[in-house]
Design a protein around this motif. Sequence first.
Motif, short mmCIF file in Angstrom:
data_model
loop_
_atom_site.label_atom_id
_atom_site.label_comp_id
_atom_site.label_asym_id
_atom_site.label_seq_id
_atom_site.Cartn_x
_atom_site.Cartn_y
_atom_site.Cartn_z
N GLY A 1 0.64 -1.09 0.06
CA GLY A 1 -0.03 -0.09 0.07
C GLY A 1 0.64 1.18 0.02
N VAL A 2 0.25 2.40 0.07
CA VAL A 2 0.78 3.71 -0.02
C VAL A 2 0.89 4.30 1.15
CG1 VAL A 2 1.09 6.06 -0.95
CG2 VAL A 2 0.26 3.90 -2.52
N GLY A 3 1.88 4.89 1.74
CA GLY A 3 2.00 5.73 3.10
C GLY A 3 1.61 7.19 2.70
N GLU A 4 1.04 7.94 3.67
CA GLU A 4 1.06 9.52 3.59
C GLU A 4 0.72 9.83 4.76
OE1 GLU A 4 -2.50 9.57 0.93
OE2 GLU A 4 -3.62 10.06 2.53
N HIS A 5 0.86 11.33 5.17
CA HIS A 5 0.60 11.82 6.32
C HIS A 5 -0.84 12.05 6.60
CE1 HIS A 5 0.83 14.08 10.19
NE2 HIS A 5 -0.02 14.86 9.33
N GLY A 6 -1.73 11.14 6.88
CA GLY A 6 -2.95 11.20 6.89
C GLY A 6 -3.76 9.95 7.45
N PHE A 7 -5.00 10.03 7.68
CA PHE A 7 -5.60 8.96 8.19
C PHE A 7 -6.93 8.55 7.56
CE2 PHE A 7 -8.39 6.51 11.21
CZ PHE A 7 -7.32 5.46 11.91
N ALA A 8 -7.24 7.43 7.22
CA ALA A 8 -8.65 6.97 6.92
C ALA A 8 -8.76 5.47 7.28
CB ALA A 8 -8.66 7.07 5.39
N ALA A 9 -10.08 4.92 7.66
CA ALA A 9 -10.26 3.60 7.87
C ALA A 9 -11.48 3.18 7.02
CB ALA A 9 -10.28 3.26 9.32
N TYR A 10 -11.66 1.56 6.61
CA TYR A 10 -12.70 1.43 6.05
C TYR A 10 -13.31 0.41 7.30
CZ TYR A 10 -15.36 -0.67 2.28
OH TYR A 10 -16.42 -1.33 1.37
N LEU A 11 -14.60 0.36 7.50
CA LEU A 11 -15.39 -0.25 8.19
C LEU A 11 -16.36 -1.31 7.62
CD1 LEU A 11 -14.96 2.65 9.87
CD2 LEU A 11 -16.92 1.68 11.39
#
Length: 279
Positions: free
Chosen positions: A18-28
């Motif tokens: 996957g790709v890293g980045e300064h940020g946040f997201a999550a899939y539920l």
Amino acid sequence: MKGRITIICENTVSFKGGVGEHGFAAYLETERGNYLFDTGRGEGLVQNLMKFDKDPLAIQKIILSHGHHDHSGGLASILELLGEVEILAHPDLFLARYHISQKDEKEVRRFVGMKFQRAYLESLGGKFILEGKFRKVTTDMFLTGEVPRQTPFEKGDPKLFAEIEGKLISDPLLDDQSLILESSQGLVLLLGCAHAGMINTLEHAMGKTGKDRVYAIMGGTHLDFASPQQVEETVAALKKYKVEHIGVSHCTGLKAASRFVAEFGARFFFGQVGETLVF
Ligand SMILES: [Fe+2]
Ligand SMILES: [Fe+2]
């Protein structure tokens, strides 16, 4: 409720790719459908959803923890795929926000707010439902609403500012909210940046649901920008509340994360891209 949370955007990646980045997201993925919590900064969201076989078209609602660019920056790319969808957030979502620091006695000002105009996102299908109070998303899933600042040790980040009524002031970040899931093993708390304070958020979630068993806390904690004293008080509170799994990352920073590893051992997991929690 039963389900699975997968970290989609985060600062670091593991062997899973996957790709890293300064940020946040999550899939539920839950018995009551699939949801997207935050959208990262916009670089890896769609790519990582595909990488981890998370169907963007199955997203029922998008939930935004707050307006910072590293949580809202992927909104346009996901709306381009999804079209019409409800976006749950706080009324302060679109405030102009800045990070202000000093370098060589000069002020360095960085825009860190939402990078899209509301009308543009609406033209892509986004239907904003903005609310500052605790609310139910679906059965056993709640948004905290504004989190009261009650602990004496959670001070907020002095470098964050917002433009309110034409004036640049210390950002109250009232829009910072977290998602609460009620599972049979206890509460699962999903944080964006926890600008309101990780423990304030936890105590608010316990108070609102009337539940005191906490199965897991995941997400960003903003402890990277907190004093060592705040980190210590946070560790003490997590011990007091017997939080079973602590899967923080993003703005937690390596110093606070290492402290958590030393204190909680196997109860800690590093919430990198692709990491999951089943509950
Ligand atoms: Fe963040
Ligand atoms: Fe933030």
